[in-house]
Design a protein around this motif. Structure first.
Motif, PDB file in Angstrom:
ATOM      1  N   ALA A  74      14.671 -26.453  22.485  1.00 10.41           N
ATOM      2  CA  ALA A  74      14.870 -25.544  21.502  1.00 10.41           C
ATOM      3  C   ALA A  74      13.991 -25.593  20.215  1.00 10.41           C
ATOM      4  CB  ALA A  74      15.774 -26.085  20.210  1.00 10.41           C
ATOM      5  N   ASP A  75      13.033 -26.829  20.305  1.00 11.08           N
ATOM      6  CA  ASP A  75      11.650 -26.809  19.201  1.00 11.08           C
ATOM      7  C   ASP A  75      10.617 -25.313  20.071  1.00 11.08           C
ATOM      8  OD1 ASP A  75      12.963 -28.628  18.559  1.00 11.08           O
ATOM      9  OD2 ASP A  75      10.922 -29.979  18.355  1.00 11.08           O
ATOM     10  N   CYS A  76      10.110 -25.694  21.854  1.00  6.66           N
ATOM     11  CA  CYS A  76       9.793 -24.657  22.102  1.00  6.66           C
ATOM     12  C   CYS A  76      10.032 -23.239  21.752  1.00  6.66           C
ATOM     13  CB  CYS A  76       9.198 -25.247  23.569  1.00  6.66           C
ATOM     14  SG  CYS A  76       8.928 -25.540  24.265  1.00  6.66           S
ATOM     15  N   ALA A  77      11.164 -23.251  21.904  1.00  2.40           N
ATOM     16  CA  ALA A  77      11.247 -22.346  21.567  1.00  2.40           C
ATOM     17  C   ALA A  77      11.603 -20.839  20.331  1.00  2.40           C
ATOM     18  CB  ALA A  77      12.714 -21.251  21.540  1.00  2.40           C
ATOM     19  N   SER A  78      11.927 -22.018  19.484  1.00  2.00           N
ATOM     20  CA  SER A  78      11.431 -21.555  17.685  1.00  2.00           C
ATOM     21  C   SER A  78       9.578 -21.635  17.059  1.00  2.00           C
ATOM     22  CB  SER A  78      12.215 -23.038  16.642  1.00  2.00           C
ATOM     23  OG  SER A  78      11.277 -23.850  16.204  1.00  2.00           O
ATOM     24  N   LEU A  79       9.001 -22.583  17.842  1.00  2.00           N
ATOM     25  CA  LEU A  79       7.465 -22.632  17.554  1.00  2.00           C
ATOM     26  C   LEU A  79       7.144 -20.861  17.705  1.00  2.00           C
ATOM     27  CD1 LEU A  79       6.416 -25.922  18.673  1.00  2.00           C
ATOM     28  CD2 LEU A  79       5.923 -24.549  15.946  1.00  2.00           C
ATOM     29  N   ALA A  80       7.392 -20.230  19.486  1.00  2.00           N
ATOM     30  CA  ALA A  80       7.207 -19.205  19.748  1.00  2.00           C
ATOM     31  C   ALA A  80       7.579 -17.730  19.103  1.00  2.00           C
ATOM     32  CB  ALA A  80       7.767 -19.617  21.308  1.00  2.00           C
ATOM     33  N   ARG A  81       9.054 -18.188  19.070  1.00  2.00           N
ATOM     34  CA  ARG A  81       9.083 -17.171  17.607  1.00  2.00           C
ATOM     35  C   ARG A  81       8.389 -17.163  16.081  1.00  2.00           C
ATOM     36  NH1 ARG A  81      14.639 -18.756  18.497  1.00  2.00           N
ATOM     37  NH2 ARG A  81      15.457 -17.485  20.101  1.00  2.00           N
ATOM     38  N   ILE A  82       7.889 -18.211  15.675  1.00  2.00           N
ATOM     39  CA  ILE A  82       7.069 -18.003  14.834  1.00  2.00           C
ATOM     40  C   ILE A  82       5.902 -17.960  15.289  1.00  2.00           C
ATOM     41  CG2 ILE A  82       5.896 -19.647  12.952  1.00  2.00           C
ATOM     42  CD1 ILE A  82       8.496 -21.127  13.551  1.00  2.00           C
ATOM     43  N   GLN A  83       5.209 -17.950  15.665  1.00  2.00           N
ATOM     44  CA  GLN A  83       3.725 -18.169  16.172  1.00  2.00           C
ATOM     45  C   GLN A  83       3.544 -16.286  17.318  1.00  2.00           C
ATOM     46  OE1 GLN A  83       1.426 -19.722  15.611  1.00  2.00           O
ATOM     47  NE2 GLN A  83       2.382 -22.109  14.617  1.00  2.00           N
ATOM     48  N   GLN A  84       4.554 -15.701  17.409  1.00  2.00           N
ATOM     49  CA  GLN A  84       4.595 -14.933  18.386  1.00  2.00           C
ATOM     50  C   GLN A  84       4.265 -14.753  19.321  1.00  2.00           C
ATOM     51  OE1 GLN A  84       6.111 -12.123  17.184  1.00  2.00           O
ATOM     52  NE2 GLN A  84       7.017 -12.095  15.214  1.00  2.00           N
ATOM     53  N   LEU A  91       7.279 -18.118  25.171  1.00  2.00           N
ATOM     54  CA  LEU A  91       7.518 -19.354  25.229  1.00  2.00           C
ATOM     55  C   LEU A  91       7.027 -19.925  26.272  1.00  2.00           C
ATOM     56  CD1 LEU A  91       9.738 -21.813  24.530  1.00  2.00           C
ATOM     57  CD2 LEU A  91      10.924 -20.051  26.283  1.00  2.00           C
ATOM     58  N   MET A  92       6.424 -19.928  27.353  1.00  2.00           N
ATOM     59  CA  MET A  92       6.055 -20.299  28.687  1.00  2.00           C
ATOM     60  C   MET A  92       4.315 -21.036  27.696  1.00  2.00           C
ATOM     61  SD  MET A  92       6.222 -18.219  31.968  1.00  2.00           S
ATOM     62  CE  MET A  92       5.286 -19.199  33.264  1.00  2.00           C
ATOM     63  N   MET A  93       3.997 -20.587  26.849  1.00  2.00           N
ATOM     64  CA  MET A  93       3.025 -21.037  26.211  1.00  2.00           C
ATOM     65  C   MET A  93       2.730 -22.120  26.171  1.00  2.00           C
ATOM     66  SD  MET A  93       0.306 -17.637  25.761  1.00  2.00           S
ATOM     67  CE  MET A  93      -0.795 -18.657  25.071  1.00  2.00           C
ATOM     68  N   VAL A  94       3.909 -22.169  25.131  1.00  2.00           N
ATOM     69  CA  VAL A  94       4.035 -23.087  24.135  1.00  2.00           C
ATOM     70  C   VAL A  94       5.064 -24.436  24.857  1.00  2.00           C
ATOM     71  CG1 VAL A  94       5.231 -23.955  22.049  1.00  2.00           C
ATOM     72  CG2 VAL A  94       4.655 -21.745  22.485  1.00  2.00           C
ATOM     73  N   TYR A  95       6.251 -23.961  25.529  1.00  2.00           N
ATOM     74  CA  TYR A  95       5.968 -25.330  27.090  1.00  2.00           C
ATOM     75  C   TYR A  95       4.769 -25.470  27.531  1.00  2.00           C
ATOM     76  CZ  TYR A  95       9.578 -27.257  29.738  1.00  2.00           C
ATOM     77  OH  TYR A  95      10.636 -28.040  29.823  1.00  2.00           O
ATOM     78  N   GLN A  96       4.227 -25.138  28.596  1.00  2.00           N
ATOM     79  CA  GLN A  96       3.004 -25.329  28.800  1.00  2.00           C
ATOM     80  C   GLN A  96       2.173 -26.291  28.318  1.00  2.00           C
ATOM     81  OE1 GLN A  96       0.974 -23.228  31.406  1.00  2.00           O
ATOM     82  NE2 GLN A  96       2.711 -22.431  32.528  1.00  2.00           N
ATOM     83  N   ALA A  97       2.154 -26.031  26.593  1.00  2.00           N
ATOM     84  CA  ALA A  97       0.911 -26.732  25.893  1.00  2.00           C
ATOM     85  C   ALA A  97       2.100 -27.369  25.675  1.00  2.00           C
ATOM     86  CB  ALA A  97       1.002 -26.047  24.280  1.00  2.00           C
ATOM     87  N   ALA A  98       3.324 -28.276  25.501  1.00  2.00           N
ATOM     88  CA  ALA A  98       3.556 -29.335  25.344  1.00  2.00           C
ATOM     89  C   ALA A  98       3.595 -30.414  26.811  1.00  2.00           C
ATOM     90  CB  ALA A  98       5.155 -29.129  24.903  1.00  2.00           C
ATOM     91  N   LEU A  99       3.567 -29.583  27.892  1.00  2.00           N
ATOM     92  CA  LEU A  99       3.460 -30.578  28.340  1.00  2.00           C
ATOM     93  C   LEU A  99       2.000 -31.204  28.741  1.00  2.00           C
ATOM     94  CD1 LEU A  99       5.238 -28.278  31.483  1.00  2.00           C
ATOM     95  CD2 LEU A  99       6.037 -30.651  30.955  1.00  2.00           C
ATOM     96  N   ALA A 100       1.080 -30.508  28.319  1.00  2.00           N
ATOM     97  CA  ALA A 100      -0.393 -30.870  28.720  1.00  2.00           C
ATOM     98  C   ALA A 100      -0.503 -32.174  27.333  1.00  2.00           C
ATOM     99  CB  ALA A 100      -0.703 -29.898  28.253  1.00  2.00           C
TER     100      ALA A 100
END
Lengths: 142, 142, 142, 142, 142, 142
Positions: free
Chosen positions: C111-121, C124-133
């Motif tokens: 849910a966090d990754c999805a809302s950041l993805a929406r805000i930052q345009q 979602l995969m990029m946000v998720y991979q960044a979170a894992l890193a």
């Protein structure tokens, strides 16, 4: 448009469906398939206007794990539609009337029934059945 | 290519999938379907180059219970791919880099992660996450 | 809890799922099954605390077409959970840390990754991979 | 044992199945399910001896994304089994003979048929049918 | 021909399948799919001669909840078929012989085996295996 | 009762379903599952009274390829049922009335609607909607 996804978790796919519908797809659906190496996978199917194909392809490639999208042209036979309103004990419900070559189908809008059910605190099934009865009476009067 | 199979046991289908992939099919997958007379069945789908169609059709007719194969031509949009190597605490992992019109996707190769996981006796998820972290750092340095 | 539904349209089932989750069910899921007379059907499964069983049973009977609900007690082995926050180039992401008998798993909240993805345009995969890193680096520092 | 997985890609699940079977599970299978928020997901089911439950639970928690495993005890009615060998034009095939309360079932071993089919370069179906014919003659002679 | 149905109960679909087959469809099958708003749904697929397309489309629009049908042309590779009769201890069974470019497949007719099994009060599997054995002996004599 | 079947063709399973229902099973259904070695398979589920368990187990072992059946006891919450008759423009339709703790559900019998639809040569949906409207009026009068 179709893509097979065996390296993507289900969580991300719910998000992709929402995005594809927002970007103009007519319909988006998932089919469970079985791929090589014992991998359960999902086939993503998108129905769209030809003019939206490129934008939706880019969205799929950007948001999912697939590296390829395949596509094909389908023909469609579509019924003509208009809406009427029926009155139920729970409130007004929009009725979709679809016609094609002598066939007439009337179906209550689920979204309307669901919101009445929530407001009136009654089961959705009762609202839906009331809407069907109301449209049946509509016929006899009309 | 597609064929519906309602008179073939699942055991034989695992064998057929292996054979079709060995014979050059791009992808082979099964979809569970429901046919007449309460029969659960399997739809066999094969994606291949047009030049392989005839040989794969013969293989399906020889190895499965179906007496007919239907086929169609699809168009495909495919991302360009190359491979780089990332270094993780568990060893080197090949990374697939896919690009298309400004989109860049990097995914660790599962086979590499799985063989490291087996050798190092650690969960596959830990190796996979380490590979993702390594490729993220790769970006910052690059 | 389980119920087989062969006389209910899919539209109504999406509504029921939402209601069951709102009424306290741990988890609600659908499985496609095949019933007699060539009927494709849906098995509705609900996981809940024993104390919620009666209320959820009534909800299923009121909102779906089934006239019976069957149930059973399951035992569960559950990992302990707590949350930490990781910092990504796109913003902060909550990380679920689950532990059990020496096993430690860290997963970014979708849910966090999805809302950041929406805000930052961004995908979602990029946000998720960044979170894992980011969580991998968290380990090295911690 | 069962676990619902909505945040795990199919690729990893093929790996987990192999590991669970290697660790002593009687049977491992996947069922496609549909979870909340439009997420297609997989239910992982493992059948095992009660004494293996704890080790297999740890394996599932370590190797998959789930943070909980639920379990239950089943009773089983199992046929007694022994093996005989039938002679086919393609070579010898092991036959599984299962008996229970007057019921006798004979089934050729798929693995044997498949390896003969590979060696003799003939369709698996021909070897399988030949094995069935051979066991039928076995009966008449015996 | 294909139509996605998310507002139709499974009960009605069994009825539609029977009607479409009676109206001349080659094959009718259902695939479970997942549509928006958490709705489990069914994709109805119909294979038919091009000349039957219009009549079958009208039947689908009249008998199901869908307001649109999409269609496409497929090519087919079909084996030539004829029938022979094999003699089993339970009675005569029709055998379908299919040939294509050197491939010969023989399969006992299920309907024949099932009716013999019912009359003789023996398991269907025994009749089927006897039919396979009988056709194998047919080969040697022929 | 449950059994996993990966070495049985779908044709035979339709036959088994009919036999199990004739032998007194409350309900019989199939779930598509994915087993080891890339085998698509079917899980056969049978709901029955405890007193019928043994006879149905023997039927499964005799008629299917499985060599084991597993079983478990479920509890059930069942609504009380009685039948009333509603009058539609197409003829009389039996209505199932189910009640439980203040919940009342009325559903037209599909078999009745289907036979009226066949006799009157009208779509089943029209008969079904007429039956729903008729039972709604029944309420107002009653």
């Amino acid at each position: 448009m179709e893509a097979n996804l065996d390296d993507q978790a289900g969580e991300g796919l719910g998000y992709v469906m929402t995005q594809l519908l927002a970007a103009g797809a007519y319909d988006v659906y998932f089919t469970s398939i079985q791929m090589k190496k014992n991998r359960p996978a999902i086939k993503l199917s998108v129905l769209s206007a030809p003019s939206d194909r490129l934008a939706l392809t880019k969205l799929i490639l950007a948001e999912t794990s697939t590296i390829g999208v395949r596509y094909q042209t389908w023909h469609r036979t579509i019924m003509r539609r208009h809406f009427v309103t029926a009155t139920t004990p729970y409130g007004p419900v929009k009725i979709k009337v679809a016609t094609y070559d002598g066939i007439i189908k009337k179906t209550p809008e689920y979204a309307d029934c669901a919101s009445l059910a929530r407001i009136q605190q009654v089961p959705l099934m009762m609202v839906y059945q009331a809407a069907l009865a109301a449209l049946e009476q509509l016929d006899e009067e009309g």
